[in-house]
Design a protein around this motif. Structure first.
Motif, mmCIF file in Angstrom:
data_model
loop_
_atom_site.group_PDB
_atom_site.id
_atom_site.type_symbol
_atom_site.label_atom_id
_atom_site.label_comp_id
_atom_site.label_asym_id
_atom_site.label_seq_id
_atom_site.Cartn_x
_atom_site.Cartn_y
_atom_site.Cartn_z
ATOM 1 N N ALA A 98 0.635 -0.622 -0.287
ATOM 2 C CA ALA A 98 0.050 -0.402 -0.072
ATOM 3 C C ALA A 98 0.637 1.461 -0.087
ATOM 4 O O ALA A 98 0.888 2.357 -0.710
ATOM 5 C CB ALA A 98 -1.023 0.110 1.918
ATOM 6 N N PRO A 99 1.677 1.807 1.101
ATOM 7 C CA PRO A 99 2.674 2.786 0.257
ATOM 8 C C PRO A 99 3.514 2.479 -0.347
ATOM 9 O O PRO A 99 3.816 3.754 -0.990
ATOM 10 C CB PRO A 99 3.763 2.289 1.933
ATOM 11 C CG PRO A 99 3.034 1.650 2.484
ATOM 12 C CD PRO A 99 2.017 0.128 2.036
ATOM 13 N N LEU A 100 4.159 1.788 -0.889
ATOM 14 C CA LEU A 100 5.295 1.516 -2.076
ATOM 15 C C LEU A 100 3.913 2.012 -3.583
ATOM 16 O O LEU A 100 4.262 2.376 -4.571
ATOM 17 C CB LEU A 100 5.224 -0.056 -2.661
ATOM 18 C CG LEU A 100 6.473 -0.055 -1.925
ATOM 19 C CD1 LEU A 100 6.774 -1.709 -2.352
ATOM 20 C CD2 LEU A 100 7.613 0.456 -2.181
ATOM 21 N N THR A 101 2.752 1.466 -3.421
ATOM 22 C CA THR A 101 1.878 2.014 -4.447
ATOM 23 C C THR A 101 1.912 3.582 -4.030
ATOM 24 O O THR A 101 1.243 4.258 -5.420
ATOM 25 C CB THR A 101 0.615 1.707 -4.694
ATOM 26 O OG1 THR A 101 0.321 0.386 -4.015
ATOM 27 C CG2 THR A 101 -0.636 1.864 -5.070
ATOM 28 N N ALA A 271 3.637 -1.985 11.801
ATOM 29 C CA ALA A 271 3.329 -1.817 9.704
ATOM 30 C C ALA A 271 1.794 -1.323 9.374
ATOM 31 O O ALA A 271 1.799 -0.637 8.488
ATOM 32 C CB ALA A 271 3.504 -2.887 9.585
ATOM 33 N N LEU A 272 0.710 -1.951 10.079
ATOM 34 C CA LEU A 272 -0.673 -1.952 10.312
ATOM 35 C C LEU A 272 -1.185 -0.141 10.273
ATOM 36 O O LEU A 272 -1.705 0.196 9.811
ATOM 37 C CB LEU A 272 -1.514 -2.797 11.425
ATOM 38 C CG LEU A 272 -1.244 -4.335 10.142
ATOM 39 C CD1 LEU A 272 -1.952 -5.338 11.324
ATOM 40 C CD2 LEU A 272 -1.117 -4.164 9.003
ATOM 41 N N ALA A 273 -0.454 -0.192 11.071
ATOM 42 C CA ALA A 273 -0.540 2.154 11.902
ATOM 43 C C ALA A 273 0.048 2.417 10.590
ATOM 44 O O ALA A 273 -0.883 3.667 10.256
ATOM 45 C CB ALA A 273 0.149 1.821 13.141
ATOM 46 N N GLY A 274 0.900 2.430 10.189
ATOM 47 C CA GLY A 274 1.749 3.082 8.942
ATOM 48 C C GLY A 274 0.171 2.872 7.619
ATOM 49 O O GLY A 274 0.408 3.646 6.981
ATOM 50 N N VAL A 275 0.363 1.644 7.689
ATOM 51 C CA VAL A 275 -0.499 1.595 6.057
ATOM 52 C C VAL A 275 -2.288 1.791 6.938
ATOM 53 O O VAL A 275 -2.883 3.049 5.445
ATOM 54 C CB VAL A 275 -0.952 -0.272 6.488
ATOM 55 C CG1 VAL A 275 -2.080 -0.459 4.529
ATOM 56 C CG2 VAL A 275 0.086 -0.962 5.741
ATOM 57 N N LEU A 276 -2.623 2.242 7.736
ATOM 58 C CA LEU A 276 -3.672 2.875 8.303
ATOM 59 C C LEU A 276 -3.353 4.069 7.887
ATOM 60 O O LEU A 276 -4.749 5.469 6.934
ATOM 61 C CB LEU A 276 -4.301 2.866 9.396
ATOM 62 C CG LEU A 276 -5.401 1.567 9.545
ATOM 63 C CD1 LEU A 276 -5.578 1.803 10.718
ATOM 64 C CD2 LEU A 276 -6.694 1.551 9.452
ATOM 65 N N ILE A 277 -3.367 4.963 8.168
ATOM 66 C CA ILE A 277 -2.488 6.461 7.871
ATOM 67 C C ILE A 277 -1.564 7.123 6.371
ATOM 68 O O ILE A 277 -2.213 7.690 6.190
ATOM 69 C CB ILE A 277 -1.139 6.825 8.887
ATOM 70 C CG1 ILE A 277 -0.897 6.516 10.258
ATOM 71 C CG2 ILE A 277 -0.299 7.988 8.337
ATOM 72 C CD1 ILE A 277 0.314 6.689 11.093
#
Length: 297
Positions: A98-101, A271-277
């Motif tokens: 998700a962050p890479l996208t 990691a999941l917190a980062g994806v949510l952000i």
């Protein structure tokens, strides 16, 4: 979101989580070579979705490239990684997609990359590093490097897909299957001689696993997910996919006896917190936190 659609989303995430565990079982416990497993999977996907193949999306080269990146490349590397990586750790490392996208959309499409997203990307990367890092030596996590590479190819394919309009879910699955099956089977013949023997020896177990992966996971679950995306805002649906790594961790620990210590737990949370952000705007994050807050009885 209606209760029925939320229940459907839960089922989709359970299916995706089961796919990680089933794939690990096939390539690691049954000993089926990963390229052959991926190739047979996409042959079945191509056959099941063949009626939706035509008319071909334009430009043709782009849908072929997207299909190879999100199909052959992504799944081949993921299955290779699962030979040595646990389903739990692979599920968390895959969240870097998700962050890479978001980063590639900024670089390739000129989309906004504000400080919130930069922070989310950095947080997810930190969580993934925590999961991949092994105090005994980084070489022990080589399988996760393949999972990381798989996430990169999948993200690149997703960004390229954003540049195409009018491709419906089943048509997309048809082209992923069509463009991935032959390259994977050729690669398996070159690099995995005798791949048919372990698959034949596994018998019905391999047949059931590849049928589940192709029909239930790729065709049914992904089509249901795309339908939810069409009915609701992506910012509502996308965060719910975080149930997938959580379900995978539970199944991995329960069925595959994956280790899950403090470092893995911390990496998962970060990691999941980062994806949510990355996925949610600030006001949506506040609403989500308030919704999760215990209420007085």
């Amino acid at each position: 979101m209606t209760l029925r659609d939320f229940a459907l989303m839960v089922v989709v995430c359970l299916i995706w989580a089961s796919s990680n565990v089933v794939s690990k079982y096939v390539v690691s416990h049954l000993g089926v070579p990963p390229l052959f497993f991926a190739g047979v999977r996409f042959v079945l996907v191509a056959l099941a979705t063949a009626p939706w193949l035509m008319p071909a999306p334009k430009p043709l080269w782009r849908i072929l490239a997207v299909g190879v990146l999100m199909g052959a490349g992504n799944f081949a590397l993921l299955f290779i990684g699962l030979k040595t990586a646990t389903p739990s750790s692979a599920a968390i490392v895959s969240q870097i997609g998700a962050p890479l996208t978001a980063v590639m959309s900024f670089l390739m499409l000129g989309e906004t990359m504000n400080r919130r997203r930069i922070f989310g990307v950095s947080l997810t990367a930190l969580g993934v590093i925590l999961v991949m890092w092994d105090p005994r030596g980084f070489h022990a996590s080589m399988g996760l490097l393949f999972v990381l590479a798989a996430a990169f190819l999948g993200s690149l394919g997703a960004v390229m897909m954003k540049q195409m309009d009018g491709v419906k879910p089943l048509q997309f699955q048809a082209w992923v299957g069509f463009s991935s099956a032959v390259p994977l089977l050729i690669a398996s013949a070159l690099f995995e001689p005798g791949a048919i023997e372990p698959a034949a020896a596994a018998g019905w177990r391999f047949a059931a696993a590849v049928g589940f992966s192709a029909i239930v996971v790729s065709v049914a679950a992904h089509t249901a997910y795309y339908g939810l995306i069409q009915r609701y805002e992506a910012n509502l649906v996308s965060p719910l996919t975080l149930m997938t790594p959580l379900f995978t961790i539970g199944m991995g620990v329960l069925f595959m006896h994956d280790p899950f210590g403090p470092r893995m737990a911390l990496g998962t949370i970060v990691a999941l917190a980062g994806v949510l952000i990355v996925a949610l705007r600030f006001n949506q994050l506040v609403s989500l936190v308030l919704a999760m807050r215990p209420r007085a009885q």
